[in-house]
Design an enzyme around this catalytic site. Structure first.
Site, PDB file in Angstrom:
ATOM      1  N   TYR A 143       0.829  -1.204   0.000  1.00  0.00           N
ATOM      2  CA  TYR A 143       0.000   0.000   0.000  1.00  0.00           C
ATOM      3  C   TYR A 143       0.868   1.261   0.000  1.00  0.00           C
ATOM      4  O   TYR A 143       0.353   2.361   0.111  1.00  0.00           O
ATOM      5  CB  TYR A 143      -0.945   0.023   1.204  1.00  0.00           C
ATOM      6  CG  TYR A 143      -2.086  -0.963   1.117  1.00  0.00           C
ATOM      7  CD1 TYR A 143      -2.979  -0.921   0.056  1.00  0.00           C
ATOM      8  CD2 TYR A 143      -2.281  -1.919   2.091  1.00  0.00           C
ATOM      9  CE1 TYR A 143      -4.038  -1.813  -0.027  1.00  0.00           C
ATOM     10  CE2 TYR A 143      -3.339  -2.816   2.021  1.00  0.00           C
ATOM     11  CZ  TYR A 143      -4.206  -2.760   0.956  1.00  0.00           C
ATOM     12  OH  TYR A 143      -5.251  -3.645   0.884  1.00  0.00           O
ATOM     13  N   TYR A 149     -11.674   1.087  -1.506  1.00  0.00           N
ATOM     14  CA  TYR A 149     -11.696   1.556  -0.117  1.00  0.00           C
ATOM     15  C   TYR A 149     -10.295   1.763   0.434  1.00  0.00           C
ATOM     16  O   TYR A 149     -10.138   2.309   1.527  1.00  0.00           O
ATOM     17  CB  TYR A 149     -12.478   0.577   0.770  1.00  0.00           C
ATOM     18  CG  TYR A 149     -11.663  -0.555   1.365  1.00  0.00           C
ATOM     19  CD1 TYR A 149     -11.382  -1.690   0.650  1.00  0.00           C
ATOM     20  CD2 TYR A 149     -11.175  -0.461   2.671  1.00  0.00           C
ATOM     21  CE1 TYR A 149     -10.638  -2.719   1.194  1.00  0.00           C
ATOM     22  CE2 TYR A 149     -10.425  -1.481   3.220  1.00  0.00           C
ATOM     23  CZ  TYR A 149     -10.159  -2.602   2.488  1.00  0.00           C
ATOM     24  OH  TYR A 149      -9.411  -3.616   3.035  1.00  0.00           O
ATOM     25  N   ARG A 150      -9.279   1.393  -0.330  1.00  0.00           N
ATOM     26  CA  ARG A 150      -7.913   1.441   0.206  1.00  0.00           C
ATOM     27  C   ARG A 150      -6.995   1.258  -0.981  1.00  0.00           C
ATOM     28  O   ARG A 150      -7.309   0.482  -1.890  1.00  0.00           O
ATOM     29  CB  ARG A 150      -7.773   0.255   1.142  1.00  0.00           C
ATOM     30  CG  ARG A 150      -6.603   0.189   2.046  1.00  0.00           C
ATOM     31  CD  ARG A 150      -6.830  -1.043   2.876  1.00  0.00           C
ATOM     32  NE  ARG A 150      -5.795  -1.340   3.810  1.00  0.00           N
ATOM     33  CZ  ARG A 150      -5.712  -2.499   4.461  1.00  0.00           C
ATOM     34  NH1 ARG A 150      -6.619  -3.446   4.234  1.00  0.00           N
ATOM     35  NH2 ARG A 150      -4.758  -2.714   5.314  1.00  0.00           N
TER      36      ARG A 150
HETATM   37  C1  LIG Z   1       0.509 -10.425   1.255  1.00  0.00           C
HETATM   38  C2  LIG Z   1      -0.260  -9.389   2.015  1.00  0.00           C
HETATM   39  C3  LIG Z   1      -1.471  -9.734   2.632  1.00  0.00           C
HETATM   40  C4  LIG Z   1      -2.198  -8.771   3.323  1.00  0.00           C
HETATM   41  N1  LIG Z   1      -3.386  -9.127   3.933  1.00  0.00           N
HETATM   42  C5  LIG Z   1      -4.093  -8.209   4.621  1.00  0.00           C
HETATM   43  C6  LIG Z   1      -5.331  -8.554   5.263  1.00  0.00           C
HETATM   44  O1  LIG Z   1      -5.772  -9.700   5.268  1.00  0.00           O
HETATM   45  N2  LIG Z   1      -6.013  -7.563   5.899  1.00  0.00           N
HETATM   46  C7  LIG Z   1      -5.548  -6.279   5.969  1.00  0.00           C
HETATM   47  O2  LIG Z   1      -6.192  -5.431   6.576  1.00  0.00           O
HETATM   48  N3  LIG Z   1      -4.365  -5.949   5.393  1.00  0.00           N
HETATM   49  C8  LIG Z   1      -3.636  -6.861   4.728  1.00  0.00           C
HETATM   50  N4  LIG Z   1      -2.444  -6.506   4.139  1.00  0.00           N
HETATM   51  C9  LIG Z   1      -1.937  -5.129   4.324  1.00  0.00           C
HETATM   52  C10 LIG Z   1      -0.892  -4.944   5.439  1.00  0.00           C
HETATM   53  O3  LIG Z   1      -0.335  -6.089   5.931  1.00  0.00           O
HETATM   54  C11 LIG Z   1      -1.412  -4.126   6.579  1.00  0.00           C
HETATM   55  O4  LIG Z   1      -1.999  -2.950   6.212  1.00  0.00           O
HETATM   56  C12 LIG Z   1      -0.358  -3.889   7.662  1.00  0.00           C
HETATM   57  O5  LIG Z   1      -0.958  -4.479   8.794  1.00  0.00           O
HETATM   58  C13 LIG Z   1      -0.005  -2.425   7.948  1.00  0.00           C
HETATM   59  O6  LIG Z   1       1.219  -2.437   8.662  1.00  0.00           O
HETATM   60  P1  LIG Z   1       1.656  -1.292   9.687  1.00  0.00           P
HETATM   61  O7  LIG Z   1       0.746  -1.248  10.834  1.00  0.00           O
HETATM   62  O8  LIG Z   1       3.106  -1.509   9.932  1.00  0.00           O
HETATM   63  O9  LIG Z   1       1.382  -0.008   8.789  1.00  0.00           O
HETATM   64  P2  LIG Z   1       2.130   1.369   8.831  1.00  0.00           P
HETATM   65  O10 LIG Z   1       2.992   1.448   7.620  1.00  0.00           O
HETATM   66  O11 LIG Z   1       2.753   1.626  10.144  1.00  0.00           O
HETATM   67  O12 LIG Z   1       0.887   2.327   8.686  1.00  0.00           O
HETATM   68  C14 LIG Z   1       0.085   2.353   7.550  1.00  0.00           C
HETATM   69  C15 LIG Z   1      -0.356   3.782   7.282  1.00  0.00           C
HETATM   70  O13 LIG Z   1      -1.285   4.183   8.288  1.00  0.00           O
HETATM   71  C16 LIG Z   1      -1.036   5.528   8.681  1.00  0.00           C
HETATM   72  N5  LIG Z   1      -0.623   5.495  10.106  1.00  0.00           N
HETATM   73  C17 LIG Z   1       0.045   4.471  10.696  1.00  0.00           C
HETATM   74  N6  LIG Z   1       0.214   4.732  11.989  1.00  0.00           N
HETATM   75  C18 LIG Z   1      -0.324   5.929  12.222  1.00  0.00           C
HETATM   76  C19 LIG Z   1      -0.456   6.707  13.402  1.00  0.00           C
HETATM   77  N7  LIG Z   1       0.008   6.262  14.569  1.00  0.00           N
HETATM   78  N8  LIG Z   1      -1.054   7.920  13.307  1.00  0.00           N
HETATM   79  C20 LIG Z   1      -1.531   8.357  12.123  1.00  0.00           C
HETATM   80  N9  LIG Z   1      -1.449   7.653  10.977  1.00  0.00           N
HETATM   81  C21 LIG Z   1      -0.850   6.448  11.023  1.00  0.00           C
HETATM   82  C22 LIG Z   1       0.058   6.047   7.804  1.00  0.00           C
HETATM   83  O14 LIG Z   1      -0.500   6.690   6.696  1.00  0.00           O
HETATM   84  C23 LIG Z   1       0.783   4.800   7.350  1.00  0.00           C
HETATM   85  O15 LIG Z   1       1.407   4.964   6.105  1.00  0.00           O
HETATM   86  C24 LIG Z   1      -1.714  -7.438   3.411  1.00  0.00           C
HETATM   87  C25 LIG Z   1      -0.504  -7.086   2.794  1.00  0.00           C
HETATM   88  C26 LIG Z   1       0.214  -8.042   2.097  1.00  0.00           C
HETATM   89  C27 LIG Z   1       1.487  -7.638   1.449  1.00  0.00           C
END
Ligand SMILES: Cc1cc2nc3c(=O)[nH]c(=O)nc-3n(C[C@H](O)[C@H](O)[C@H](O)COP(=O)(O)OP(=O)(O)OC[C@H]3O[C@@H](n4cnc5c(N)ncnc54)[C@H](O)[C@@H]3O)c2cc1C
Length: 516
Positions: free
Chosen positions: A80, A461-462
């Site tokens: 994303y 939605y995303r």
């Molecule tokens: C193979 C694969 C499968 C996946 N399957 C799923 C699934 O089943 N369901 C699903 O939901 N996702 C899925 N994802 C997406 C992904 O894994 C998730 O979105 C992941 O959990 C986000 O990681 P993070 O919390 O480190 O995000 P981060 O990179 O930390 O945050 C994501 C974004 O949220 C915002 N953000 C984060 N923290 C804050 C904060 N504290 N304050 C304000 N804004 C903030 C920022 O814009 C940031 O860029 C998948 C991805 C892959 C590659």
């Protein structure tokens, strides 16, 4: 920038400000659809605070020098994107060090955590203490609860809508003020994680998929450990059975008989590889495929129904579901996986993958950089597009035909997931590890899919940061009234436009001309 970095160092310590090429490279989006192209934007530096007070000071410094900040919780939003749409000179505000699990309550079933807490961290914490609550991880357990919920991610259990299941936030605003939402606004609040709304306008929603604040704490409702899980499979023989299948399923889901995320699968697309099928497929008509699945004793469409709860209740729910589906001629039912909890670690290991519904899993994604040179690496599971349509047979058909468009035109794959009141068709694109015509074409196709969906009244939605403006453009009712409202809020809350400018298509006044 150099003065701002010096001041960040005074706040968090020199070792927590990163500006060398080697360090900053770690914040690059490895799955960027603009990898190695001139439009690929990379951040200039990163700063990693350890406390709310440090976050407050950092945003104040950023405001003073008009330095854009891009907040990440654990930074695992693979597929994303990262800071791609932000202007050059962006500093990543990395909250990984704020990883305290403040409370897990297994009597009222909630947790309060900081941004750096991953699904793995919370799972381990619960297991080590033998607490009787479940988390609801997305497919990969690598990310944070807060990052995933703020992006409105989803899982599989009855708590699958992660933003909906949050209760209470602490947010640092662009001016450095700290706000607690809901009951958290009461000093000494005792029910911050139990009642969402508190008093007055509810504002939590404006901090999801937004750039209005930095969330530093968030509460989550957890599922009490259920007695059992059971999955029942429904298979229907004809292509046209999709109408009845989806209608009955909608009634079961909306009335709470079925409570988890599942998929409607076209068996010939998702079944095990079969040379006979490959032969049938050449010029196959619908009736050829229907005959093929009938010979194999399978259905044309397959739907797995997940149930969580007491065994006796599950047995009654499955019985009821079978009664409802049984008026479809030729329908078949199969009992699937069945577990009672708690499971031992050994028992969990024996469950065939994926077993992520309640158990956070690592996920295997190719490291783009290690594939030299490509053929193609998986860009991500569903990075760039979740098309939210109406949950109807029409919606399902549209989702599947989108998949077909995508499949035919380039290296895409897609499936159809149903979790709440709408199906989402997800598309996966495969990008090359080098600049390639195929990557460029995939980007064009994706933009066309956004427009085609919008023409039918469906929207994403995303998405990956690279496509946020395209999608915001499609949500254009009444001359973009919603975007104008978002940007009015943005200008009021963040007049210097320092927090993630352009995120989800919301640009601050001073950078609005940067909109694609
Ligand atoms: C193979 C694969 C499968 C996946 N399957 C799923 C699934 O089943 N369901 C699903 O939901 N996702 C899925 N994802 C997406 C992904 O894994 C998730 O979105 C992941 O959990 C986000 O990681 P993070 O919390 O480190 O995000 P981060 O990179 O930390 O945050 C994501 C974004 O949220 C915002 N953000 C984060 N923290 C804050 C904060 N504290 N304050 C304000 N804004 C903030 C920022 O814009 C940031 O860029 C998948 C991805 C892959 C590659």
């Amino acid at each position: 920038m150099s003065e701002a970095l010096r001041q960040f160092e005074a706040v968090v310590g020199k070792e927590w400000v990163f500006s060398s090429d080697e360090d900053v490279d770690l914040y690059r989006d490895s799955y960027s659809p603009f990898w190695h192209e001139p439009e690929e934007r990379v951040p200039s530096a990163a700063v990693a605070p350890d406390a709310v007070e440090q976050v407050q000071q950092i945003v104040r410094i950023a405001g003073k020098y008009k330095i854009p900040l891009w907040t990440i919780s654990t930074g695992k939003n693979l597929g994303y994107g990262g800071s791609r749409r932000t202007p050059s000179g962006t500093v990543v505000l990395d909250l990984k060090r704020m990883n305290r699990i403040i409370e897990v309550n297994d009597k009222n079933h909630y947790a309060l955590v900081e941004p750096g807490v991953s699904y793995f961290d919370l799972y381990r914490h619960i297991q080590e203490r033998g607490l009787k609550v479940w988390i609801d991880p997305p497919d990969p357990g690598w990310g944070s609860l807060i990052g995933n919920a703020l992006e409105r991610g989803g899982g599989y259990t009855p708590m699958r809508d992660h933003f909906d299941c949050h209760c209470g936030m602490e947010v640092v605003l662009a001016n450095g003020d700290v706000v607690r939402t809901g009951m958290g606004a009461l000093p000494n609040a005792r029910t911050w994680q139990q009642y969402k709304y508190g008093f007055g306008p509810a504002v939590d929603g404006i901090f999801s998929q937004s750039n209005f604040g930095v969330v530093t704490k968030m509460g989550f409702w957890l599922l009490p450990e259920p007695e059992a899980y059971f999955s029942g499979t429904v298979m229907v023989p004809k292509e046209d059975d999709i109408h009845a299948l989806v209608e009955i399923f909608a009634r079961l889901l909306n009335s709470g008989v079925v409570q988890g995320t599942t998929s409607v699968l076209k068996t010939v697309d998702f079944g095990p590889p079969d040379p006979q099928l490959a032969a049938v497929r050449v010029g196959a008509s619908t009736s050829d495929l229907e005959r093929y699945v009938a010979q194999k004793g399978l259905g044309y469409w397959t739907l797995d129904l997940p149930f969580y709860g007491p065994s006796k209740v599950i047995a009654a729910q499955w019985e009821h579901a079978k009664e409802q589906f049984s008026w479809i001629p030729g329908v078949q039912f199969r009992d699937g996986a069945s577990y009672t909890f708690p499971l031992t670690r050994e028992a969990i290991e024996k469950i065939p993958e994926p077993r992520s519904a309640w158990n956070p899993e690592p996920h295997h994604v190719c490291d783009r950089r290690s594939v030299q040179p490509g053929p193609y690496v998986v860009f991500a599971d569903h990075p760039d597009d979740r098309c939210r349509g109406a949950r109807s047979d029409q919606g399902v058909r549209a989702g599947l035909s989108r998949s077909r468009i995508a499949d035919r035109r380039a290296s895409w794959s897609a499936d159809l997931v149903v979790s709440s009141r709408e199906p989402s068709s997800s598309s996966t694109s495969f990008l090359s590890s080098t600049i390639s015509r195929r990557t460029v074409r995939n980007r064009e196709i994706f933009r066309r899919l956004i427009k085609a969906a919008a023409e039918h009244g469906w929207g994403e939605y995303r998405t990956h940061t690279a496509f946020m403006d395209d999608i915001a453009e499609a949500y254009s009712y009444n001359n973009h009234a919603l975007r104008r409202l978002h940007e009015t809020l943005k200008d009021a809350l963040d007049p210097d436009g320092i927090l993630a400018p352009g995120k989800n298509g919301v640009w601050p006044k001073r950078l609005r001309r940067a909109r694609a």
